[in-house]
Design an enzyme around this catalytic site. Sequence first.
Site, PDB file in Angstrom:
ATOM      1  N   LYS A  55       0.852  -1.121  -0.163  1.00  0.00           N
ATOM      2  CA  LYS A  55       0.380  -0.383  -0.418  1.00  0.00           C
ATOM      3  C   LYS A  55       0.699   0.953   0.475  1.00  0.00           C
ATOM      4  CE  LYS A  55      -4.222  -1.210   1.147  1.00  0.00           C
ATOM      5  NZ  LYS A  55      -5.041  -2.608   1.546  1.00  0.00           N
ATOM      6  N   SER A  80      -8.351   0.704   8.957  1.00  0.00           N
ATOM      7  CA  SER A  80      -8.195  -0.400   9.870  1.00  0.00           C
ATOM      8  C   SER A  80      -6.996  -0.438   9.546  1.00  0.00           C
ATOM      9  CB  SER A  80      -9.590  -1.801   9.080  1.00  0.00           C
ATOM     10  OG  SER A  80      -8.620  -2.428   8.316  1.00  0.00           O
ATOM     11  N   ASP A 174       2.532 -17.548 -16.992  1.00  0.00           N
ATOM     12  CA  ASP A 174       1.070 -18.460 -17.391  1.00  0.00           C
ATOM     13  C   ASP A 174       0.470 -17.867 -16.860  1.00  0.00           C
ATOM     14  OD1 ASP A 174       2.696 -19.865 -19.756  1.00  0.00           O
ATOM     15  OD2 ASP A 174       3.647 -21.154 -17.612  1.00  0.00           O
ATOM     16  N   GLU A 206      -9.942 -14.180  -3.157  1.00  0.00           N
ATOM     17  CA  GLU A 206     -11.071 -12.735  -1.903  1.00  0.00           C
ATOM     18  C   GLU A 206     -11.180 -14.163  -0.922  1.00  0.00           C
ATOM     19  OE1 GLU A 206     -13.987 -10.922  -3.423  1.00  0.00           O
ATOM     20  OE2 GLU A 206     -14.658 -12.569  -4.715  1.00  0.00           O
ATOM     21  N   GLY A 210     -16.714 -13.827   2.152  1.00  0.00           N
ATOM     22  CA  GLY A 210     -16.766 -12.422   1.397  1.00  0.00           C
ATOM     23  C   GLY A 210     -16.500 -12.393   0.421  1.00  0.00           C
ATOM     24  N   ASP A 212     -18.085 -11.009  -2.416  1.00  0.00           N
ATOM     25  CA  ASP A 212     -18.870  -9.994  -3.001  1.00  0.00           C
ATOM     26  C   ASP A 212     -17.599  -9.713  -5.148  1.00  0.00           C
ATOM     27  OD1 ASP A 212     -16.173  -8.749  -1.457  1.00  0.00           O
ATOM     28  OD2 ASP A 212     -17.203  -7.675  -2.608  1.00  0.00           O
ATOM     29  N   LYS A 275      10.752 -18.699   6.258  1.00  0.00           N
ATOM     30  CA  LYS A 275      11.083 -17.919   6.628  1.00  0.00           C
ATOM     31  C   LYS A 275      10.462 -15.953   6.705  1.00  0.00           C
ATOM     32  CE  LYS A 275      13.295 -21.446   7.678  1.00  0.00           C
ATOM     33  NZ  LYS A 275      12.366 -22.085   8.745  1.00  0.00           N
ATOM     34  N   SER A 306       0.950 -10.182  -0.456  1.00  0.00           N
ATOM     35  CA  SER A 306       0.411  -8.334   0.061  1.00  0.00           C
ATOM     36  C   SER A 306       1.186  -7.741   0.868  1.00  0.00           C
ATOM     37  CB  SER A 306      -0.685  -7.696  -1.057  1.00  0.00           C
ATOM     38  OG  SER A 306      -1.711  -8.881   0.524  1.00  0.00           O
TER      39      SER A 306
END
Length: 324
Positions: A55, A80, A174, A206, A210, A212, A275, A306
């Site tokens: 982010k 959050s 791929d 996801e 959830g 969605d 690790k 992520s």
Amino acid sequence: MQPNLPTFKDVSKAAERLKGVAYKTPVRQSRALNEQMQAQVFIKCENFQRMGAFKFRGGFNALSQLTPIQQRAGVVAYSSGNHAQAIALSARILNMPATLFMPRDAAPSKLAATKGYGAEVIPYDRYSEDASALATQFALAKGVTFIPPFDHADVLSGQGTAALELFDEVGELDALFVCLGGGGLLSGSALSAKAKSPNCKIFGVEPAAGNDVQQSFRKGERVRIQTPITIADGAQTPMVGAITFELIKALVDDIHTVTDAQLIDVMRFYAERMKMIVEPTGCLSLAAAIQAREALKGQRVGVIVSGGNVDMARFSQLLAQPSP
Ligand SMILES: *Cc1c(COP(=O)(O)O)cnc(C)c1O
């Protein structure tokens, strides 16, 4: 695709802005994993990014393009967790004031990190208050700029630079698996994939609790759900973004889902074998690749981890559950 949507050019420009500011994170492989999958799996480790998640890329890309007057006035965001830290750190680097609306019950480590970067934190109640409305009102009242967590051209273009680095380092793939909440990371990654590896299949992942975006993808229009109950707290978004969904519809091949139990298995794998401390949301991508291993045999597969921000007490509590 609609003419006003961001393109790969925006991702390339973001990469220029981030040069020397964001880390070029490592791409790792595990021999055990490659053997188990009978495939070559390239793991892009954004858990080693500044502030511990991708982010930072989107946050800094957005803030660095504000005018001097906007920068002096400052920014507001809500989150959050990781978006708050990304905005707080980016604002600190650019010498801007930042205000973050964060849930009163956010992870203590995330609250502390955000305050540690010098941002002002305003707590809110995530069950009774609308954080987006709070941040929008605050921006209007104070004359500061509101930076949303995913549905923003500069934010998603910045997020796409992680996949761009992956393709630049390992060449064409791929398949690419990307963790998915509101779709900033997935849509930005898809822009990079289409430009750098046109035949690469792109999958968003996801939590099953959830799904969605999977529902929205199948239906062709955005579906809103109740805030899902899952350990993947970075993917608890009730609805995909408007801009991100347009890109996902145009560029992504499919949306997969995985259970919390699969996420814990992958968290354990990353810790024991590689690790690495990876937060539950960061485990979505590899969990889905392992789930799809029959179809991936013999292929070159990219997996974007992520982030790695998880309280140690929570991490050990999750891993203490016996493996099946
Ligand atoms: C925000 C976040 C996601 C989801 O990203 P989107 O751009 O909202 O889809 C996934 N993993 C981590 C660690 C995050 O912080």
